[in-house]
Design an enzyme around this catalytic site. Sequence first.
Site, PDB file in Angstrom:
ATOM      1  N   GLY A  15       0.789  -1.231   0.000  1.00  0.00           N
ATOM      2  CA  GLY A  15       0.000   0.000   0.000  1.00  0.00           C
ATOM      3  C   GLY A  15       0.819   1.278   0.000  1.00  0.00           C
ATOM      4  O   GLY A  15       0.329   2.332   0.374  1.00  0.00           O
ATOM      5  N   SER A  16       2.067   1.229  -0.431  1.00  0.00           N
ATOM      6  CA  SER A  16       2.870   2.470  -0.416  1.00  0.00           C
ATOM      7  C   SER A  16       2.322   3.496  -1.408  1.00  0.00           C
ATOM      8  O   SER A  16       2.365   4.696  -1.160  1.00  0.00           O
ATOM      9  CB  SER A  16       4.344   2.176  -0.702  1.00  0.00           C
ATOM     10  OG  SER A  16       4.528   1.780  -2.038  1.00  0.00           O
ATOM     11  N   ASN A  17       1.774   3.031  -2.524  1.00  0.00           N
ATOM     12  CA  ASN A  17       1.169   3.970  -3.482  1.00  0.00           C
ATOM     13  C   ASN A  17      -0.118   4.558  -2.884  1.00  0.00           C
ATOM     14  O   ASN A  17      -0.402   5.743  -3.052  1.00  0.00           O
ATOM     15  CB  ASN A  17       0.869   3.274  -4.803  1.00  0.00           C
ATOM     16  CG  ASN A  17       2.102   3.208  -5.683  1.00  0.00           C
ATOM     17  OD1 ASN A  17       2.587   4.226  -6.161  1.00  0.00           O
ATOM     18  ND2 ASN A  17       2.639   2.025  -5.857  1.00  0.00           N
ATOM     19  N   LEU A  76      -3.861  -6.391  -7.580  1.00  0.00           N
ATOM     20  CA  LEU A  76      -3.395  -7.453  -8.482  1.00  0.00           C
ATOM     21  C   LEU A  76      -4.515  -8.318  -9.041  1.00  0.00           C
ATOM     22  O   LEU A  76      -4.253  -9.309  -9.696  1.00  0.00           O
ATOM     23  CB  LEU A  76      -2.357  -8.323  -7.753  1.00  0.00           C
ATOM     24  CG  LEU A  76      -1.091  -7.562  -7.338  1.00  0.00           C
ATOM     25  CD1 LEU A  76      -0.129  -8.469  -6.598  1.00  0.00           C
ATOM     26  CD2 LEU A  76      -0.416  -6.934  -8.560  1.00  0.00           C
ATOM     27  N   ASN A 114      -4.836   3.152 -12.886  1.00  0.00           N
ATOM     28  CA  ASN A 114      -3.962   2.093 -12.375  1.00  0.00           C
ATOM     29  C   ASN A 114      -2.526   2.564 -12.496  1.00  0.00           C
ATOM     30  O   ASN A 114      -2.184   3.308 -13.427  1.00  0.00           O
ATOM     31  CB  ASN A 114      -4.147   0.802 -13.192  1.00  0.00           C
ATOM     32  CG  ASN A 114      -3.231  -0.323 -12.710  1.00  0.00           C
ATOM     33  OD1 ASN A 114      -3.168  -0.621 -11.531  1.00  0.00           O
ATOM     34  ND2 ASN A 114      -2.480  -0.906 -13.642  1.00  0.00           N
ATOM     35  N   HIS A 170       1.329   1.232 -13.025  1.00  0.00           N
ATOM     36  CA  HIS A 170       2.057   0.033 -13.457  1.00  0.00           C
ATOM     37  C   HIS A 170       3.549   0.375 -13.468  1.00  0.00           C
ATOM     38  O   HIS A 170       3.924   1.450 -13.957  1.00  0.00           O
ATOM     39  CB  HIS A 170       1.584  -0.400 -14.841  1.00  0.00           C
ATOM     40  CG  HIS A 170       2.264  -1.640 -15.332  1.00  0.00           C
ATOM     41  ND1 HIS A 170       1.908  -2.909 -14.929  1.00  0.00           N
ATOM     42  CD2 HIS A 170       3.325  -1.783 -16.167  1.00  0.00           C
ATOM     43  CE1 HIS A 170       2.715  -3.786 -15.511  1.00  0.00           C
ATOM     44  NE2 HIS A 170       3.585  -3.139 -16.262  1.00  0.00           N
ATOM     45  N   ASP A 177      -3.612  -3.558 -18.495  1.00  0.00           N
ATOM     46  CA  ASP A 177      -2.575  -2.519 -18.693  1.00  0.00           C
ATOM     47  C   ASP A 177      -2.657  -1.876 -20.084  1.00  0.00           C
ATOM     48  O   ASP A 177      -1.659  -1.448 -20.646  1.00  0.00           O
ATOM     49  CB  ASP A 177      -1.166  -3.134 -18.508  1.00  0.00           C
ATOM     50  CG  ASP A 177      -0.990  -3.728 -17.125  1.00  0.00           C
ATOM     51  OD1 ASP A 177      -0.249  -4.720 -17.012  1.00  0.00           O
ATOM     52  OD2 ASP A 177      -1.625  -3.218 -16.180  1.00  0.00           O
ATOM     53  N   GLU A 180       6.775   6.122  -8.692  1.00  0.00           N
ATOM     54  CA  GLU A 180       5.345   5.761  -8.716  1.00  0.00           C
ATOM     55  C   GLU A 180       4.564   6.624  -7.731  1.00  0.00           C
ATOM     56  O   GLU A 180       3.436   7.050  -8.001  1.00  0.00           O
ATOM     57  CB  GLU A 180       5.167   4.287  -8.328  1.00  0.00           C
ATOM     58  CG  GLU A 180       5.670   3.308  -9.366  1.00  0.00           C
ATOM     59  CD  GLU A 180       5.460   1.887  -8.905  1.00  0.00           C
ATOM     60  OE1 GLU A 180       4.373   1.571  -8.405  1.00  0.00           O
ATOM     61  OE2 GLU A 180       6.394   1.080  -9.057  1.00  0.00           O
TER      62      GLU A 180
HETATM   63  C1  GRF Z   1       3.846  -1.200  -7.274  1.00  0.00           C
HETATM   64  O1  GRF Z   1       5.091  -1.384  -7.905  1.00  0.00           O
HETATM   65  C2  GRF Z   1       2.801  -1.058  -8.325  1.00  0.00           C
HETATM   66  O2  GRF Z   1       3.273  -0.417  -9.496  1.00  0.00           O
HETATM   67  C3  GRF Z   1       2.469  -2.457  -8.657  1.00  0.00           C
HETATM   68  O3  GRF Z   1       2.526  -3.159  -7.430  1.00  0.00           O
HETATM   69  C4  GRF Z   1       3.400  -2.464  -6.552  1.00  0.00           C
HETATM   70  C5  GRF Z   1       2.597  -2.181  -5.313  1.00  0.00           C
HETATM   71  O4  GRF Z   1       3.234  -1.441  -4.426  1.00  0.00           O
HETATM   72  N1  GRF Z   1       1.178  -2.560  -9.268  1.00  0.00           N
HETATM   73  P1  GRF Z   1       2.424  -0.839  -3.180  1.00  0.00           P
HETATM   74  O5  GRF Z   1       1.487  -1.921  -2.667  1.00  0.00           O
HETATM   75  O6  GRF Z   1       1.684   0.354  -3.670  1.00  0.00           O
HETATM   76  O7  GRF Z   1       3.510  -0.503  -2.203  1.00  0.00           O
END
Ligand code: GRF
Length: 192
Positions: A12-14, A86, A103, A105, A146, A175
């Site tokens: 969940g870092s994004n 995913l 999304n 990627h 994608d 990202e």
């Molecule tokens: C990220 O690299 C994203 O691009 C890919 O999965 C990874 C998830 O990272 N889809 P996080 O869970 O957001 O840390």
Amino acid sequence: MYKVAILISGTGSNMESVLNYESVNKDKFKVTKVIANKEAKGIDIAKSKGYEAFVLNKKELGQEKYDELLFNSLDDVDIIVLAGYLAILDKKLVEKFSGRIINIHPSLLPKFGGKGMYGLNVHKAVVDAKEEFSGCTVHLVDEGVDTGEILIQKQVRVLKNDTAESLQKRILKNEHIAIVEGLEILIDRMEN
Ligand code: GRF
């Protein structure tokens, strides 16, 4: 004020990057819920920040029940952000939210995208292919994998001694910026 749901499957870092941005930019969107398709660390992080966050366990529920519960859970949002999510979204959901799902990627799509291209697999393929550049892409989600319209990309040079892991780390930092910029681009479009 657009209501945003974030879907995750892992760390969940994004997602965290979007939550942090929202905490200092309260005028454009509000994250109203975080949903994971399986037990995910990101759910604990979202909860600790006071967000509604829950797991719809696809494995336990089965595809049909999962799709139905997810569809109903997203009934009251305007935008969906897939942040390290995913699973593949049900067609009905993609159609309902056409043009309003983004999304992130971890490659420069259309290269190194599609089925099986997620997480470290992407960076391994890039390193093995001796690519000079890689990066990340924020795109609109359509019925493909994608394949939707690209909103923003960030380029990252692949270094001679890069491993999949070292490349992944550098791209992930990009990202976190791209996902917020991609959301802003979508919101600007929806406003105009
Ligand atoms: C990220 O690299 C994203 O691009 C890919 O999965 C990874 C998830 O990272 N889809 P996080 O869970 O957001 O840390």
